[in-house]
Design a protein around this motif. Sequence first.
Motif, short mmCIF file in Angstrom:
data_model
loop_
_atom_site.label_atom_id
_atom_site.label_comp_id
_atom_site.label_asym_id
_atom_site.label_seq_id
_atom_site.Cartn_x
_atom_site.Cartn_y
_atom_site.Cartn_z
N SER A 137 0.61 -1.16 -0.28
CA SER A 137 -0.30 -0.30 0.01
C SER A 137 0.89 1.03 -0.04
O SER A 137 2.49 0.97 0.13
N SER A 138 0.34 2.20 0.16
CA SER A 138 0.98 3.77 0.04
C SER A 138 2.25 4.46 0.84
O SER A 138 1.70 3.49 1.95
N VAL A 139 2.99 4.61 0.94
CA VAL A 139 4.11 4.77 1.72
C VAL A 139 3.68 6.30 2.54
O VAL A 139 4.59 7.26 1.31
N ASP A 140 3.04 6.60 3.35
CA ASP A 140 2.45 8.10 3.95
C ASP A 140 3.38 8.71 4.70
O ASP A 140 3.62 9.43 4.75
N GLY A 153 5.55 4.03 7.32
CA GLY A 153 4.39 4.08 7.85
C GLY A 153 3.34 3.54 6.66
O GLY A 153 4.60 4.66 5.60
N SER A 154 3.22 2.46 6.55
CA SER A 154 2.42 2.38 5.45
C SER A 154 1.01 2.66 5.34
O SER A 154 0.44 2.58 7.06
N SER A 155 -0.39 2.90 4.58
CA SER A 155 -1.59 2.41 4.54
C SER A 155 -2.27 1.21 5.32
O SER A 155 -3.64 1.10 5.76
N ASP A 156 -1.35 0.05 4.99
CA ASP A 156 -1.28 -1.20 4.98
C ASP A 156 -1.61 -1.32 7.04
O ASP A 156 -1.70 -2.62 7.87
N GLY A 157 -1.19 0.04 7.41
CA GLY A 157 -1.01 -0.06 9.57
C GLY A 157 0.58 -0.56 9.67
O GLY A 157 0.58 -0.49 10.92
N ILE A 158 1.26 -0.90 8.27
CA ILE A 158 2.53 -2.01 9.13
C ILE A 158 3.84 -0.66 9.01
O ILE A 158 3.67 0.11 8.35
N ILE A 159 4.64 -0.70 9.89
CA ILE A 159 5.55 -0.10 9.94
C ILE A 159 7.12 -0.98 9.76
O ILE A 159 6.94 -2.21 10.59
N GLU A 177 -3.54 -2.31 13.40
CA GLU A 177 -4.89 -2.96 12.89
C GLU A 177 -5.55 -2.33 11.73
O GLU A 177 -6.25 -2.13 12.04
N GLU A 178 -4.99 -1.86 10.57
CA GLU A 178 -5.03 -1.60 9.01
C GLU A 178 -5.43 -0.33 9.50
O GLU A 178 -5.98 0.11 8.89
N LEU A 179 -5.45 0.04 10.67
CA LEU A 179 -5.29 1.65 10.06
C LEU A 179 -3.93 2.91 9.62
O LEU A 179 -2.89 1.85 9.99
N PRO A 180 -4.19 3.49 8.79
CA PRO A 180 -3.10 3.89 7.97
C PRO A 180 -1.96 4.83 9.26
O PRO A 180 -2.59 5.33 10.38
N ILE A 181 -0.61 4.09 9.20
CA ILE A 181 0.41 4.66 9.86
C ILE A 181 0.18 6.77 8.56
O ILE A 181 1.04 6.52 8.26
N GLU A 182 -0.25 7.63 9.69
CA GLU A 182 0.25 9.19 9.09
C GLU A 182 1.55 9.06 9.03
O GLU A 182 2.09 10.00 8.38
#
Length: 296
Positions: A137-140, A153-159, A177-182
Amino acid sequence: MHLAVICSTGICSLQTDSSVSLHASGDDDGLIKTWDQRQVEPSGSFDAHTDFVSDMVLHDREQCLVAVSGDGTLTVNDLRTGKIRAQSENDADDELLSVAIMKGDRKVVAGTQSGVVNLYSWGHMDDCSDRFPGHPSSVDALVKYDADTIITGSSDGIIRIINILPNRMLAVLGGTEELPIERLALSHDRATLASVSHESCLRLWDLSQLAQESEDEEEETHADQEEGNGVSSQEGTARLQGDVSATVDRQAQAVSDDEDEGQQQGKKGKRDRGKGQHKVPKRQKGSSSGFFADLL
């Protein structure tokens, strides 16, 4: 200072640097403004992008503000001249969402909407020099850990922890828990990572083990360098000793040759003198006949 009152549109990105009293804001329209905390009005502005400014980072040595935008471009904004020094080619199909500077300020890393990490070489910002896929997913969010390691930090919630050049995935730190990392932020001792997401809390992640491994690698590298320098010094000393020994041998040989030559010349001189001393004078012919001739 109230930036929200000054800016006519929403602020999407903020960058601060306390060492130079710099504050920068990027808005929804792509306008970047710089601020001095000693005055209310902005100290400068860059009309660099046509879409929202997603992230910014300061290049300390060059005194440039590197910004990425939803229009798919990366800009290098010179704080001393107030001009845009460089801008990448427009990639409307892929938004640039995060940015960091790596490899001794020689590489700029940008996270994209598609999950690819773009690498740009400083001084050649027209197009990316390398691409690192691997995020689904996107790299936010991006934060630099050291010269070679970056945390994403990605929008799939993984660091994730990744290495840059060579590009490889090192580890997964955790998730939300699948919340995007902003956004991501690193403590001054690099032992704690902070992350924010679509929740009413700030998460802290322990990086002490990673910090210890990084220190161990640095110590090993330093020890290897010292060992290499020691071997080089020993080799240099051996070569120097060899050169000195060779020089001494040549000088001794030259002295020996001179002594032999002197002895040979001395013997020759003795022989020559001996020949002269033992010579008997030859009797001149006709000397006796002249003597008796006078008697007669």
